[in-house]
Motif scaffolding. Structure first.
Motif, mmCIF file in Angstrom:
data_model
loop_
_atom_site.group_PDB
_atom_site.id
_atom_site.type_symbol
_atom_site.label_atom_id
_atom_site.label_comp_id
_atom_site.label_asym_id
_atom_site.label_seq_id
_atom_site.Cartn_x
_atom_site.Cartn_y
_atom_site.Cartn_z
ATOM 1 N N PRO A 1 0.810 -1.219 0.000
ATOM 2 C CA PRO A 1 0.000 0.000 0.000
ATOM 3 C C PRO A 1 0.843 1.269 0.000
ATOM 4 O O PRO A 1 0.343 2.358 -0.287
ATOM 5 N N ASP A 2 2.137 1.123 0.314
ATOM 6 C CA ASP A 2 3.063 2.252 0.321
ATOM 7 C C ASP A 2 3.726 2.451 -1.042
ATOM 8 O O ASP A 2 4.626 3.286 -1.182
ATOM 9 N N TRP A 3 3.297 1.686 -2.039
ATOM 10 C CA TRP A 3 3.889 1.743 -3.379
ATOM 11 C C TRP A 3 2.768 2.056 -4.375
ATOM 12 O O TRP A 3 2.095 1.157 -4.868
ATOM 13 N N PRO A 4 2.533 3.327 -4.713
ATOM 14 C CA PRO A 4 1.398 3.714 -5.550
ATOM 15 C C PRO A 4 1.373 3.037 -6.926
ATOM 16 O O PRO A 4 0.298 2.828 -7.486
ATOM 17 N N SER A 5 2.527 2.678 -7.457
ATOM 18 C CA SER A 5 2.578 2.087 -8.791
ATOM 19 C C SER A 5 2.220 0.597 -8.808
ATOM 20 O O SER A 5 2.020 0.033 -9.889
ATOM 21 N N TRP A 6 2.170 -0.028 -7.635
ATOM 22 C CA TRP A 6 1.944 -1.473 -7.600
ATOM 23 C C TRP A 6 0.628 -1.867 -8.280
ATOM 24 O O TRP A 6 0.575 -2.804 -9.062
ATOM 25 N N ARG A 7 -0.452 -1.147 -7.981
ATOM 26 C CA ARG A 7 -1.750 -1.517 -8.555
ATOM 27 C C ARG A 7 -1.699 -1.497 -10.078
ATOM 28 O O ARG A 7 -2.204 -2.405 -10.745
ATOM 29 N N GLU A 8 -1.082 -0.464 -10.642
ATOM 30 C CA GLU A 8 -0.991 -0.374 -12.102
ATOM 31 C C GLU A 8 -0.109 -1.484 -12.672
ATOM 32 O O GLU A 8 -0.451 -2.107 -13.685
ATOM 33 N N LEU A 9 1.029 -1.741 -12.039
ATOM 34 C CA LEU A 9 1.918 -2.800 -12.515
ATOM 35 C C LEU A 9 1.244 -4.161 -12.444
ATOM 36 O O LEU A 9 1.356 -4.979 -13.367
ATOM 37 N N PHE A 10 0.531 -4.401 -11.339
ATOM 38 C CA PHE A 10 -0.056 -5.703 -11.077
ATOM 39 C C PHE A 10 -1.343 -5.931 -11.874
ATOM 40 O O PHE A 10 -1.708 -7.068 -12.153
ATOM 41 N N GLY A 11 -2.029 -4.851 -12.207
ATOM 42 C CA GLY A 11 -3.227 -4.959 -13.038
ATOM 43 C C GLY A 11 -4.534 -4.856 -12.295
ATOM 44 O O GLY A 11 -5.608 -4.893 -12.908
ATOM 45 N N GLY A 12 -4.487 -4.728 -10.981
ATOM 46 C CA GLY A 12 -5.726 -4.621 -10.224
ATOM 47 C C GLY A 12 -5.439 -4.636 -8.742
ATOM 48 O O GLY A 12 -4.284 -4.725 -8.312
ATOM 49 N N ALA A 13 -6.511 -4.578 -7.949
ATOM 50 C CA ALA A 13 -6.313 -4.478 -6.502
ATOM 51 C C ALA A 13 -7.564 -4.848 -5.724
ATOM 52 O O ALA A 13 -8.692 -4.768 -6.230
ATOM 53 N N TRP A 14 -7.334 -5.264 -4.481
ATOM 54 C CA TRP A 14 -8.369 -5.304 -3.455
ATOM 55 C C TRP A 14 -8.416 -3.897 -2.869
ATOM 56 O O TRP A 14 -7.399 -3.385 -2.398
ATOM 57 N N VAL A 15 -9.581 -3.258 -2.897
ATOM 58 C CA VAL A 15 -9.725 -1.885 -2.422
ATOM 59 C C VAL A 15 -10.616 -1.878 -1.189
ATOM 60 O O VAL A 15 -11.779 -2.302 -1.243
ATOM 61 N N ARG A 16 -10.061 -1.420 -0.079
ATOM 62 C CA ARG A 16 -10.834 -1.360 1.161
ATOM 63 C C ARG A 16 -12.075 -0.493 0.979
ATOM 64 O O ARG A 16 -12.029 0.577 0.391
ATOM 65 N N GLY A 17 -13.205 -1.003 1.488
ATOM 66 C CA GLY A 17 -14.455 -0.280 1.367
ATOM 67 C C GLY A 17 -15.214 -0.616 0.090
ATOM 68 O O GLY A 17 -16.391 -0.271 -0.033
ATOM 69 N N THR A 18 -14.541 -1.269 -0.854
ATOM 70 C CA THR A 18 -15.180 -1.672 -2.110
ATOM 71 C C THR A 18 -15.162 -3.195 -2.255
ATOM 72 O O THR A 18 -16.200 -3.827 -2.444
ATOM 73 N N SER A 19 -13.997 -3.771 -2.167
ATOM 74 C CA SER A 19 -13.853 -5.218 -2.300
ATOM 75 C C SER A 19 -14.318 -5.911 -1.015
ATOM 76 O O SER A 19 -14.300 -5.325 0.069
ATOM 77 N N PHE A 20 -14.727 -7.168 -1.170
ATOM 78 C CA PHE A 20 -15.233 -7.917 -0.017
ATOM 79 C C PHE A 20 -15.147 -9.412 -0.316
ATOM 80 O O PHE A 20 -14.813 -9.823 -1.431
ATOM 81 N N HIS A 21 -15.452 -10.219 0.693
ATOM 82 C CA HIS A 21 -15.605 -11.648 0.454
ATOM 83 C C HIS A 21 -16.618 -12.208 1.443
ATOM 84 O O HIS A 21 -16.684 -11.768 2.598
#
Length: 233
Positions: A104-124
């Motif tokens: 979460p301290d690396w802003p580019s990770w989501r773009e490099l990785f192609g997606g993300a679990w986003v708190r408040g949006t993603s769930f299980h």
């Protein structure tokens, strides 16, 4: 012998819910089963210092304490830059389960990785035995080789599927370059829990704990993903 490096969540990139020691051990066992030499590096700043001879990086780590997220630090900026250089040079990467919430301290990770679990949006939903299906575009892809549709489920029309005890990650946020390869049905809606970014990055959303890896079809999927990525290195 191909060399696989597993970046295993600890300290900064661990959390209260995920037993990274046991899931990393299971991933390592599958990797050794396909003939790989495995190195396990825990979450330390020097974890990516020697990637020149690595054929595949596996990220099995999370986003840290949800109430005290890791803040950027120069020493970790340097470590993340080393992983970014590996990816820029064409190095393959497999991220499992919480990798979608890692760094979460690396802003580019989501773009490099192609997606993300986003708190408040993603769930299980609660963990249970669940069915995870290949998307139509990936039915014949090598990462689903040897995985068949479970008997008695004609709705799958022969589509390969994984049955295991796990979390069904839902409402994940995908980037434009991510192509879903694994989905599940929850609330009569198909939810993406795995994707491919470019041709050398795979996200496999399964693997909450060791029970996930007790499934032969789950282990086969992981082995196929690693085998495919190693064939590109």
């Amino acid at each position: 012998m191909p060399r696989v490096l597993i970046f295993s969540g600890a300290g900064r990139y661990a959390d209260p819910w995920h037993p990274f020691e046991e899931t990393t051990a299971a991933i390592a066992d599958v990797a050794r089963g396909i003939g790989a030499d495995v190195t396990i590096n825990h979450s330390t700043p020097d974890a990516f210092a020697s990637l020149a001879d690595v054929d595949l990086v596996v990220v099995n780590a999370g986003g840290g304490d949800p109430h005290d997220r890791p803040a950027p630090e120069p020493v970790w900026d340097a470590a993340q830059a080393q992983l970014a250089e590996y990816l820029a040079a064409g190095g393959p990467l497999l991220g499992t389960h919480t990798a979608a919430a890692a760094f979460p301290d690396w802003p580019s990770w989501r773009e490099l990785f192609g997606g993300a679990w986003v708190r408040g949006t993603s769930f299980h939903p609660e963990r249970n035995y669940a069915l995870f299906e290949a998307t139509p575009d990936f039915v014949d892809h090598p990462i689903f080789a040897g995985i068949e549709a479970p008997a008695g489920l004609p709705a799958l029309a022969g589509r390969p599927a994984v049955l295991c005890y796990d979390e069904r990650y839902s409402a994940m946020v995908l980037g434009e370059d991510a192509r879903p390869h694994l989905v599940h049905e929850t609330g009569e809606k198909l939810e993406v829990c795995g994707w491919v970014t470019g041709d050398r990055i795979i996200y496999d959303g399964l693997g909450h704990n060791a029970r996930s890896y007790e499934s032969s079809s789950r282990r086969r999927l992981l082995a196929n993903e690693m085998t495919h990525l190693l064939s590109l290195s």
